[in-house]
Design a protein around this motif. Structure first.
Motif, PDB file in Angstrom:
ATOM      1  N   PHE A 101       3.613 -13.828  -1.356  1.00 56.25           N
ATOM      2  CA  PHE A 101       2.300 -13.269  -1.059  1.00 56.25           C
ATOM      3  C   PHE A 101       2.339 -12.500   0.259  1.00 56.25           C
ATOM      4  CE2 PHE A 101       0.470 -16.040  -4.260  1.00 56.25           C
ATOM      5  CZ  PHE A 101      -0.658 -15.345  -4.664  1.00 56.25           C
ATOM      6  N   ALA A 102       1.932 -11.251   0.221  1.00 54.20           N
ATOM      7  CA  ALA A 102       1.788 -10.470   1.447  1.00 54.20           C
ATOM      8  C   ALA A 102       0.416 -10.763   2.045  1.00 54.20           C
ATOM      9  CB  ALA A 102       1.931  -8.988   1.162  1.00 54.20           C
ATOM     10  N   PRO A 103       0.346 -11.253   3.284  1.00 58.52           N
ATOM     11  CA  PRO A 103      -0.941 -11.650   3.858  1.00 58.52           C
ATOM     12  C   PRO A 103      -1.721 -10.471   4.439  1.00 58.52           C
ATOM     13  CG  PRO A 103       0.799 -12.094   5.426  1.00 58.52           C
ATOM     14  CD  PRO A 103       1.481 -11.552   4.191  1.00 58.52           C
ATOM     15  N   ILE A 104      -3.034 -10.563   4.385  1.00 57.47           N
ATOM     16  CA  ILE A 104      -3.880  -9.585   5.052  1.00 57.47           C
ATOM     17  C   ILE A 104      -4.211 -10.078   6.457  1.00 57.47           C
ATOM     18  CG2 ILE A 104      -4.897  -8.730   2.909  1.00 57.47           C
ATOM     19  CD1 ILE A 104      -7.378 -10.414   3.510  1.00 57.47           C
ATOM     20  N   ASP A 105      -4.688  -9.177   7.287  1.00 53.92           N
ATOM     21  CA  ASP A 105      -5.153  -9.560   8.613  1.00 53.92           C
ATOM     22  C   ASP A 105      -6.469 -10.314   8.445  1.00 53.92           C
ATOM     23  OD1 ASP A 105      -6.760  -9.341  11.105  1.00 53.92           O
ATOM     24  OD2 ASP A 105      -5.016  -8.204  11.812  1.00 53.92           O
ATOM     25  N   PRO A 106      -6.565 -11.559   8.902  1.00 53.34           N
ATOM     26  CA  PRO A 106      -7.768 -12.359   8.664  1.00 53.34           C
ATOM     27  C   PRO A 106      -8.999 -11.859   9.417  1.00 53.34           C
ATOM     28  CG  PRO A 106      -6.269 -13.528  10.129  1.00 53.34           C
ATOM     29  CD  PRO A 106      -5.529 -12.322   9.623  1.00 53.34           C
ATOM     30  N   GLU A 107      -8.818 -10.973  10.382  1.00 58.10           N
ATOM     31  CA  GLU A 107      -9.956 -10.444  11.125  1.00 58.10           C
ATOM     32  C   GLU A 107     -10.466  -9.134  10.521  1.00 58.10           C
ATOM     33  OE1 GLU A 107     -11.507 -12.021  13.531  1.00 58.10           O
ATOM     34  OE2 GLU A 107     -10.103 -13.690  13.292  1.00 58.10           O
ATOM     35  N   THR A 108      -9.546  -8.246  10.180  1.00 53.61           N
ATOM     36  CA  THR A 108      -9.939  -6.906   9.729  1.00 53.61           C
ATOM     37  C   THR A 108      -9.884  -6.731   8.211  1.00 53.61           C
ATOM     38  OG1 THR A 108      -7.691  -5.999   9.872  1.00 53.61           O
ATOM     39  CG2 THR A 108      -9.036  -5.950  11.881  1.00 53.61           C
ATOM     40  N   GLY A 109      -9.140  -7.597   7.527  1.00 51.50           N
ATOM     41  CA  GLY A 109      -8.942  -7.421   6.095  1.00 51.50           C
ATOM     42  C   GLY A 109      -7.919  -6.360   5.770  1.00 51.50           C
ATOM     43  N   SER A 110      -7.225  -5.848   6.774  1.00 51.61           N
ATOM     44  CA  SER A 110      -6.230  -4.793   6.560  1.00 51.61           C
ATOM     45  C   SER A 110      -4.933  -5.363   5.994  1.00 51.61           C
ATOM     46  CB  SER A 110      -5.933  -4.063   7.874  1.00 51.61           C
ATOM     47  OG  SER A 110      -7.077  -3.391   8.349  1.00 51.61           O
ATOM     48  N   LEU A 111      -4.202  -4.514   5.300  1.00 45.79           N
ATOM     49  CA  LEU A 111      -2.892  -4.893   4.769  1.00 45.79           C
ATOM     50  C   LEU A 111      -1.873  -3.849   5.225  1.00 45.79           C
ATOM     51  CD1 LEU A 111      -1.193  -6.777   2.903  1.00 45.79           C
ATOM     52  CD2 LEU A 111      -1.662  -5.140   1.055  1.00 45.79           C
ATOM     53  N   PRO A 112      -1.283  -4.022   6.406  1.00 45.93           N
ATOM     54  CA  PRO A 112      -0.246  -3.096   6.850  1.00 45.93           C
ATOM     55  C   PRO A 112       0.910  -3.064   5.856  1.00 45.93           C
ATOM     56  CG  PRO A 112      -0.979  -4.499   8.654  1.00 45.93           C
ATOM     57  CD  PRO A 112      -1.556  -5.075   7.391  1.00 45.93           C
ATOM     58  N   ALA A 113       1.436  -1.887   5.609  1.00 49.72           N
ATOM     59  CA  ALA A 113       2.500  -1.743   4.605  1.00 49.72           C
ATOM     60  C   ALA A 113       3.701  -2.615   4.915  1.00 49.72           C
ATOM     61  CB  ALA A 113       2.925  -0.276   4.509  1.00 49.72           C
ATOM     62  N   GLU A 114       3.998  -2.805   6.205  1.00 54.58           N
ATOM     63  CA  GLU A 114       5.186  -3.583   6.557  1.00 54.58           C
ATOM     64  C   GLU A 114       5.083  -5.031   6.111  1.00 54.58           C
ATOM     65  OE1 GLU A 114       2.724  -2.950  10.415  1.00 54.58           O
ATOM     66  OE2 GLU A 114       3.365  -1.785   8.649  1.00 54.58           O
ATOM     67  N   ARG A 115       3.856  -5.529   5.969  1.00 50.63           N
ATOM     68  CA  ARG A 115       3.702  -6.918   5.517  1.00 50.63           C
ATOM     69  C   ARG A 115       4.145  -7.089   4.063  1.00 50.63           C
ATOM     70  NH1 ARG A 115      -1.554  -9.875   8.218  1.00 50.63           N
ATOM     71  NH2 ARG A 115      -1.105  -9.287  10.382  1.00 50.63           N
ATOM     72  N   VAL A 116       4.080  -6.006   3.311  1.00 51.11           N
ATOM     73  CA  VAL A 116       4.556  -6.037   1.931  1.00 51.11           C
ATOM     74  C   VAL A 116       6.035  -5.678   1.886  1.00 51.11           C
ATOM     75  CG1 VAL A 116       4.172  -5.227  -0.427  1.00 51.11           C
ATOM     76  CG2 VAL A 116       2.256  -5.317   1.188  1.00 51.11           C
ATOM     77  N   VAL A 117       6.386  -4.625   2.604  1.00 48.39           N
ATOM     78  CA  VAL A 117       7.760  -4.113   2.580  1.00 48.39           C
ATOM     79  C   VAL A 117       8.763  -5.181   3.001  1.00 48.39           C
ATOM     80  CG1 VAL A 117       9.329  -2.480   3.698  1.00 48.39           C
ATOM     81  CG2 VAL A 117       7.099  -1.695   2.877  1.00 48.39           C
ATOM     82  N   GLU A 118       8.421  -5.977   4.018  1.00 51.48           N
ATOM     83  CA  GLU A 118       9.362  -6.977   4.508  1.00 51.48           C
ATOM     84  C   GLU A 118       9.633  -8.090   3.493  1.00 51.48           C
ATOM     85  OE1 GLU A 118       7.528  -8.303   8.083  1.00 51.48           O
ATOM     86  OE2 GLU A 118       6.081  -9.621   7.087  1.00 51.48           O
ATOM     87  N   LEU A 119       8.783  -8.211   2.472  1.00 52.42           N
ATOM     88  CA  LEU A 119       8.989  -9.226   1.438  1.00 52.42           C
ATOM     89  C   LEU A 119       9.835  -8.719   0.275  1.00 52.42           C
ATOM     90  CD1 LEU A 119       5.387 -10.747   1.207  1.00 52.42           C
ATOM     91  CD2 LEU A 119       7.326 -11.561   2.560  1.00 52.42           C
ATOM     92  N   VAL A 136     -26.353  -9.586  11.163  1.00 55.70           N
ATOM     93  CA  VAL A 136     -25.500  -9.291  10.011  1.00 55.70           C
ATOM     94  C   VAL A 136     -24.054  -9.214  10.472  1.00 55.70           C
ATOM     95  CG1 VAL A 136     -24.926  -7.599   8.225  1.00 55.70           C
ATOM     96  CG2 VAL A 136     -27.328  -8.057   8.785  1.00 55.70           C
ATOM     97  N   ARG A 137     -23.164  -9.886   9.761  1.00 62.23           N
ATOM     98  CA  ARG A 137     -21.736  -9.874  10.090  1.00 62.23           C
ATOM     99  C   ARG A 137     -20.981  -9.143   8.991  1.00 62.23           C
ATOM    100  NH1 ARG A 137     -17.767 -13.604   8.149  1.00 62.23           N
ATOM    101  NH2 ARG A 137     -15.769 -13.275   9.215  1.00 62.23           N
ATOM    102  N   ARG A 138     -20.422  -7.996   9.340  1.00 64.06           N
ATOM    103  CA  ARG A 138     -19.596  -7.273   8.371  1.00 64.06           C
ATOM    104  C   ARG A 138     -18.254  -7.971   8.235  1.00 64.06           C
ATOM    105  NH1 ARG A 138     -17.135  -1.199   8.886  1.00 64.06           N
ATOM    106  NH2 ARG A 138     -15.985  -1.207   6.910  1.00 64.06           N
ATOM    107  N   VAL A 139     -17.814  -8.138   7.028  1.00 64.50           N
ATOM    108  CA  VAL A 139     -16.552  -8.818   6.745  1.00 64.50           C
ATOM    109  C   VAL A 139     -15.461  -7.773   6.548  1.00 64.50           C
ATOM    110  CG1 VAL A 139     -15.334 -10.345   5.162  1.00 64.50           C
ATOM    111  CG2 VAL A 139     -17.762 -10.729   5.647  1.00 64.50           C
ATOM    112  N   GLY A 140     -14.442  -7.820   7.386  1.00 74.18           N
ATOM    113  CA  GLY A 140     -13.356  -6.862   7.277  1.00 74.18           C
ATOM    114  C   GLY A 140     -13.743  -5.519   7.863  1.00 74.18           C
ATOM    115  N   ARG A 141     -12.875  -4.998   8.694  1.00 72.25           N
ATOM    116  CA  ARG A 141     -13.112  -3.687   9.299  1.00 72.25           C
ATOM    117  C   ARG A 141     -11.795  -2.922   9.296  1.00 72.25           C
ATOM    118  NH1 ARG A 141     -17.850  -3.513  12.506  1.00 72.25           N
ATOM    119  NH2 ARG A 141     -18.964  -5.508  12.545  1.00 72.25           N
ATOM    120  N   PRO A 142     -11.417  -2.365   8.150  1.00 73.86           N
ATOM    121  CA  PRO A 142     -10.156  -1.628   8.081  1.00 73.86           C
ATOM    122  C   PRO A 142     -10.097  -0.538   9.144  1.00 73.86           C
ATOM    123  CG  PRO A 142     -11.071  -1.945   5.895  1.00 73.86           C
ATOM    124  CD  PRO A 142     -12.122  -2.379   6.869  1.00 73.86           C
TER     125      PRO A 142
END
Length: 408
Positions: free
Chosen positions: A142-160, A325-331
């Motif tokens: 599983f490639a993890p997302i950033d728990p604060e922003t919801g972003s998925l940097p490509a390197e998190r997938v590529v390294e797997l 209001v709290r926005r969830v994820g801020r790519p």
């Protein structure tokens, strides 16, 4: 709050083509499905009214069925930039098609093989691969997302991705937070190790200029009802060879040629006619566009993206001004016009219900982004989700922000 400057995109003319939008509500639920223009309704009705028979007959209604299927495949090829109609496989839903392809792609998996999926994806591009990997004894990463922003940097997938990786499944746009990962970088690494890439384009296709070759995807999935078409889905292959090498389970007398060998049962001819009409509609959204349908689609999509980006900026800025209001994820980079948010002290379903009473359609829950809601600390109740599309207008956004302000 600033007033947006008028642009060339005439959203009122677009909205006038959609009968459902005349009810006075703000339809901000397009991530769950869009409404359809009159020409799609007419196309579906015409097939049923004129009469259509199954393929294989030596009479007009059967020939019409053959033509309807061929036209729909050509339309999807134009929409996605596929090499040709033979690369387009239709099915009842993206979930059904992913399971269909998972079954055939996993046939050669063995213990020690690896499959890469992400926390960002809709579960339809996670669970089928996980289940087939478990049956084969393959390892799931599983490639993890950033728990604060919801972003998925490509390197998190590529390294797997390694020499034992057989498949990489990744979304081109999140259905929860709108994150648009660098799919091309991910698929490039997958090709280097000989792995197959399966890209979920369900939320990407309505908000981007789609080019499967540029994405590097071996397979790209899209659902027509997310871009003003009927409830039908398609998987588009990067080249016909990708389909030629696969042999799915099918009935013995069923056609063996591609792409029909992947399609189970009789085609929904009326829905396929609606698909073609929807693609034609998308190609007409920029009235100044000229050239082939593919060229007009690209020009219209650029106009749509500019329109959606303006509205999304208004939405995101407006949510930031509401302290309760709290926005969830801020790519941080490119994202689609979707905002997930919560109101502390109120369940998402309660907030969505309050907004519905104000004439605003939004969704609430996990949206089948099963891994993402947990990674973002939301739990099963998820969040409220407001999603914009090409027929959204400034008044819709302001109506939502005003209603949320009243919830303080």
């Amino acid at each position: 709050m600033p007033t947006l400057l008028p642009m060339a995109f005439d959203v009122e003319k677009v909205r006038a083509r959609y009968p459902a939008l005349s009810d006075g509500r703000s339809w901000l639920d397009s991530a769950g499905g869009t409404q359809v223009p009159q020409q799609v309704i007419d196309a579906v009705a015409e097939v049923l009214a004129r009469g259509v028979s199954n393929v294989g007959g030596d009479f007009d209604s059967s020939r019409r069925a053959v033509s309807v299927v061929a036209e729909a495949r050509a339309a999807l090829a134009d929409l996605t930039g596929a090499p040709g109609p033979e690369c387009v496989v239709f099915g009842p839903s993206t979930t059904a098609l992913v399971y269909r392809f998972a079954g055939v792609l996993a046939a050669g998996w063995r213990p020690g093989d690896e499959v890469v999926v992400t926390e960002l994806d809709h579960d339809s591009n996670v669970r089928p691969w996980v289940q087939h990997a478990q049956r084969a004894g393959a390892t799931v990463r599983f490639a993890p997302i950033d728990p604060e922003t919801g972003s998925l940097p490509a390197e998190r997938v590529v390294e797997l991705i390694g020499e034992r990786t057989r498949l990489v499944a990744v979304t081109a746009a999140s259905n929860l937070v709108g994150e648009v990962p660098d799919v091309a970088a991910i698929t490039r690494r997958a090709r280097e190790v000989g792995a197959t890439s399966f890209v979920d384009g369900v939320q990407h296709c309505p908000h981007a200029e789609v080019d499967v070759a540029a994405l590097g995807a071996d397979f790209y999935a899209t659902s027509a009802y997310k871009w003003s078409g009927p409830h039908l889905a398609a998987v588009v292959a990067a080249d016909p060879w990708s389909l030629e090498t696969l042999n799915p389970d099918k009935l013995l007398p069923s056609p063996d040629e591609i792409p029909t060998r992947f399609e189970l049962g009789t085609a929904p001819f009326e829905s396929l006619a609606g698909v073609t009409a929807a693609v034609d509609h998308l190609a007409e959204l920029d009235p100044a566009a000229t050239g082939t349908r593919r060229e007009r689609l690209l020009a219209s999509r650029r106009a749509v993206v500019a329109h959606e980006d303006r509205l999304a900026a208004l939405l995101f800025d407006g949510l930031a001004e509401l302290p309760h209001v709290r926005r969830v994820g801020r790519p941080a980079g490119r994202c689609t016009p979707i905002a997930a948010f919560t109101v502390p002290g109120r369940a998402p379903a309660e907030v969505a219900g309050s907004l519905a009473e104000r004439g605003i359609n939004v969704s609430a829950g996990h949206g089948y982004a099963w891994q993402a809601v947990r990674a973002l600390g939301l739990g099963e109740e998820g969040a409220v989700r407001a999603a914009l599309c090409h027929y959204s207008e400034e008044a819709d956004v302001r109506r939502l922000l005003d209603a949320l302000g009243d919830l303080a």
